[in-house]
Write a protein that holds these residues in place. Structure first.
Motif, PDB file in Angstrom:
ATOM      1  N   SER A   1      12.245  21.951 -55.796  1.00  8.95           N
ATOM      2  CA  SER A   1      13.013  23.204 -55.907  1.00  8.95           C
ATOM      3  C   SER A   1      13.248  23.679 -57.339  1.00  8.95           C
ATOM      4  CB  SER A   1      14.383  23.024 -55.237  1.00  8.95           C
ATOM      5  OG  SER A   1      15.195  22.132 -56.000  1.00  8.95           O
ATOM      6  N   GLY A   2      13.118  22.753 -58.304  1.00 12.88           N
ATOM      7  CA  GLY A   2      13.428  23.101 -59.687  1.00 12.88           C
ATOM      8  C   GLY A   2      14.912  23.029 -60.014  1.00 12.88           C
TER       9      GLY A   2
ATOM     10  N   GLY B   1      18.218  25.165 -52.937  1.00 10.87           N
ATOM     11  CA  GLY B   1      17.207  26.134 -53.362  1.00 10.87           C
ATOM     12  C   GLY B   1      16.093  26.208 -52.342  1.00 10.87           C
ATOM     13  N   THR B   2      14.971  26.780 -52.745  1.00  9.70           N
ATOM     14  CA  THR B   2      13.790  26.861 -51.884  1.00  9.70           C
ATOM     15  C   THR B   2      12.600  26.258 -52.630  1.00  9.70           C
ATOM     16  OG1 THR B   2      13.378  29.081 -52.728  1.00  9.70           O
ATOM     17  CG2 THR B   2      14.576  28.916 -50.639  1.00  9.70           C
ATOM     18  N   LEU B   3      11.513  26.074 -51.925  1.00 12.49           N
ATOM     19  CA  LEU B   3      10.327  25.486 -52.549  1.00 12.49           C
ATOM     20  C   LEU B   3       9.829  26.356 -53.701  1.00 12.49           C
ATOM     21  CD1 LEU B   3       8.125  24.296 -49.548  1.00 12.49           C
ATOM     22  CD2 LEU B   3       9.588  22.890 -51.013  1.00 12.49           C
TER      23      LEU B   3
ATOM     24  N   VAL C   1      15.401  23.818 -49.392  1.00 11.59           N
ATOM     25  CA  VAL C   1      15.589  22.429 -49.817  1.00 11.59           C
ATOM     26  C   VAL C   1      17.087  22.140 -49.731  1.00 11.59           C
ATOM     27  CG1 VAL C   1      15.311  20.750 -51.685  1.00 11.59           C
ATOM     28  CG2 VAL C   1      13.584  22.538 -51.346  1.00 11.59           C
ATOM     29  N   VAL C   2      17.448  21.193 -48.875  1.00 16.56           N
ATOM     30  CA  VAL C   2      18.851  20.863 -48.612  1.00 16.56           C
ATOM     31  C   VAL C   2      19.178  19.546 -49.317  1.00 16.56           C
ATOM     32  CG1 VAL C   2      20.516  20.326 -46.773  1.00 16.56           C
ATOM     33  CG2 VAL C   2      18.814  22.141 -46.438  1.00 16.56           C
ATOM     34  N   ALA C   3      20.378  19.448 -49.880  1.00 22.19           N
ATOM     35  CA  ALA C   3      20.734  18.357 -50.799  1.00 22.19           C
ATOM     36  C   ALA C   3      20.424  16.959 -50.275  1.00 22.19           C
ATOM     37  CB  ALA C   3      22.218  18.454 -51.176  1.00 22.19           C
ATOM     38  N   GLY C   4      20.753  16.684 -49.001  1.00 21.49           N
ATOM     39  CA  GLY C   4      20.507  15.350 -48.465  1.00 21.49           C
ATOM     40  C   GLY C   4      21.625  14.382 -48.812  1.00 21.49           C
TER      41      GLY C   4
END
Length: 489
Positions: free
Chosen positions: A164-165, A213-215, A231-234
């Motif tokens: 995600s950066g 964020g996103t990819l 993209v989810v934190a996890g």
């Protein structure tokens, strides 16, 4: 919609593809090397995690409708120190959770700074595996590398960053760094000062189910996925495994028999035991949990089978074990030192009680029982806080053994619930991705709808009584040999 869960483990990245109904469509595993540059050290190259995870995602999604993939999230090995420079390049191999080099730094934190202060700042005390002692070790032993640090990250967060950066972490994983004020969910100013790091060097904090964020366009293109994939934190592996087993909300319990072993108790209220024998961490559901962690669990059985018995027939070795609760052989499961509740990196594994008629089966049984007894040590601490647990979920590679589940049920005297999917952190990661994408209103709702109990192993009163007697003997062994471990080291 489809969701990817990545379990970033110590030996491999295990990736799974789950739909909105919780059905697993595919599982892929990608191994990477583990390095031991000195006795007691344990390292990995973060680039290997990324390379293998990317390969795993490509394989995982090769046959599905890629336009249906909405999100990706993680369950990751905790505590590892990933240090990046100003160009976001990895400065040195990651120092892992099971690395034992930081005894001096751990002693400094616990004895000089003091356990009371640490507990006040972070709700925890220092353990050799935690991230803060590793930072101090790097400052002392690799000052040039330390001076280059622009960002400090945890293993799964390096993956999230590469995808995600965004430099991010979640509260559950950050809880194991000894840098987070767990109760108030913010970085501890006192601990940053002690470790000579600034808030700018630490990642942004998120709840485990929040979108970071996103990819990145180039990553999306490489994977053939949409740039809108979230993209989810996890979460840290144990918190993610707890989500994957439905151990969320108040008063739920999960036992994990992975490389390490844990007993995990979820709570909606913050709590700390007076000796800090259990970890007091934030949970992936937005609340809290207590956790006892032993460094060697299923890895004890793997060592015994692979290195000593030289066999791959794990289940066959267990077939002849029938006399439960009557074994005179005891095994201390401390192959790599121990964390909960002893906090002793110098502790080592040991057999005791053998005689001329001791059999191969009895020693195999002792290994399984020793791990169960070690987990019972942490359960006793939870009981001392007034926590009453009647049943537990179970996950991890060791949970595939019917015999081991039976031993756990009777040593703990708990009902052991077996769930439909025993995929633990990866499944939890996929559930967090689904929550982050709005599929469910909360982690609790997702767990209630997706996690299904398919069997329960009940303790037997007579056998539990036999194991109670055995456990009372087991708990005397470590204190009796503790001093000897220091001499041997």
């Amino acid at each position: 919609m489809l969701y990817i869960g990545v379990d970033l483990g110590t030996s491999a990245a295990k990736l799974l593809l789950m739909d909105e109904n919780g059905k697993i469509h595919k599982i892929v595993s990608k191994e990477y090397p583990l390095y031991f540059p000195h006795p007691g050290w344990s390292e990995q190259d973060p680039k290997d995690w990324f390379t293998q995870s990317m390969e795993g995602i490509r394989e995982l999604t090769a046959e599905c409708d890629k336009s249906q993939i909405a999100g990706i999230s993680f369950g990751g090995q905790m505590h590892g120190l990933v240090a990046l420079d100003k160009n976001d390049e990895v400065i040195r191999p990651a120092i892992l959770w099971n690395d034992g080099r930081t005894e001096k730094e751990t002693d400094y934190l616990n004895q000089v700074i003091g356990k009371e202060k640490l507990s006040e700042y972070t709700a925890n005390i220092a353990f050799a595996g935690f991230t803060a002692p590793k930072i101090l070790w790097m400052k002392e032993n690799e000052p040039e590398n330390f001076a280059r640090i622009a960002k400090i990250m945890l293993p799964k967060d390096y993956l999230a960053y590469r995808l995600s950066g965004v430099h991010c972490t979640d509260y559950s994983d950050a809880s194991g760094m000894l840098l987070l004020d767990v109760k108030n969910k913010c970085w501890s100013k006192e601990m940053m000062e002690i470790c000579s790091v600034t808030e700018e060097q630490l990642p942004k904090l998120y709840e485990s189910y929040e979108v970071v964020g996103t990819l990145k366009p180039e990553i999306a293109a490489e994977l053939g996925l949409s740039e809108n994939v979230k993209v989810v934190a996890g979460a840290g592996d144990n918190a993610a495994a707890a989500v994957g087993t439905g151990t969320v909300g108040d008063g739920m319990c999960n036992i994990s028999l992975g490389t390490s072993g844990t007993i995990f108790i979820s709570s909606k209220t913050f709590g700390v035991d007076e000796h800090n024998a259990l970890h007091s961490f934030d949970h992936a559901d937005g609340y809290y949990h207590l956790m006892g962690c032993m460094l060697s669990a299923a890895s004890c059985n793997k060592w015994w089978m692979d290195e000593i018995l030289k066999t791959a027939e794990y289940s066959k070795e267990q077939e002849a074990i029938t006399k439960l609760g009557e074994n005179n052989v005891f095994y201390l499961p401390y192959l790599m030192g121990e964390r909960s509740p002893h906090n002793d990196p110098k502790a080592r594994a040991a057999f005791i009680g053998m005689s001329m008629d001791t059999t191969r089966e009895e020693m195999t049984q002792a290994v399984l029982e020793g791990v169960a007894f070690g987990l019972r040590d942490s359960l006793e601490v939870a009981k001392s806080l007034g926590i009453r647990i009647e049943r537990t979920k179970i996950c991890g590679g060791g949970a595939k053994s019917p015999l081991w589940k039976k031993i756990i049920a009777n040593v703990m005297n708990l009902k052991v619930d077996v769930i439909e999917s025993e995929e633990g952190p990866g499944y939890g990661g996929a559930i967090l991705a689904a929550v982050g994408c709005g599929e469910f209103a909360s982690v609790e709702e997702a767990a209630q709808k997706l996690v299904k109990v398919v069997d329960t192993v009940e303790p037997d009163a007579e056998l539990a009584a036999k194991y109670e007697e055995r456990y009372q003997k087991f708990r005397k062994i470590y204190p009796a040999v503790k001093g000897l471990f220091r001499e041997l080291a």
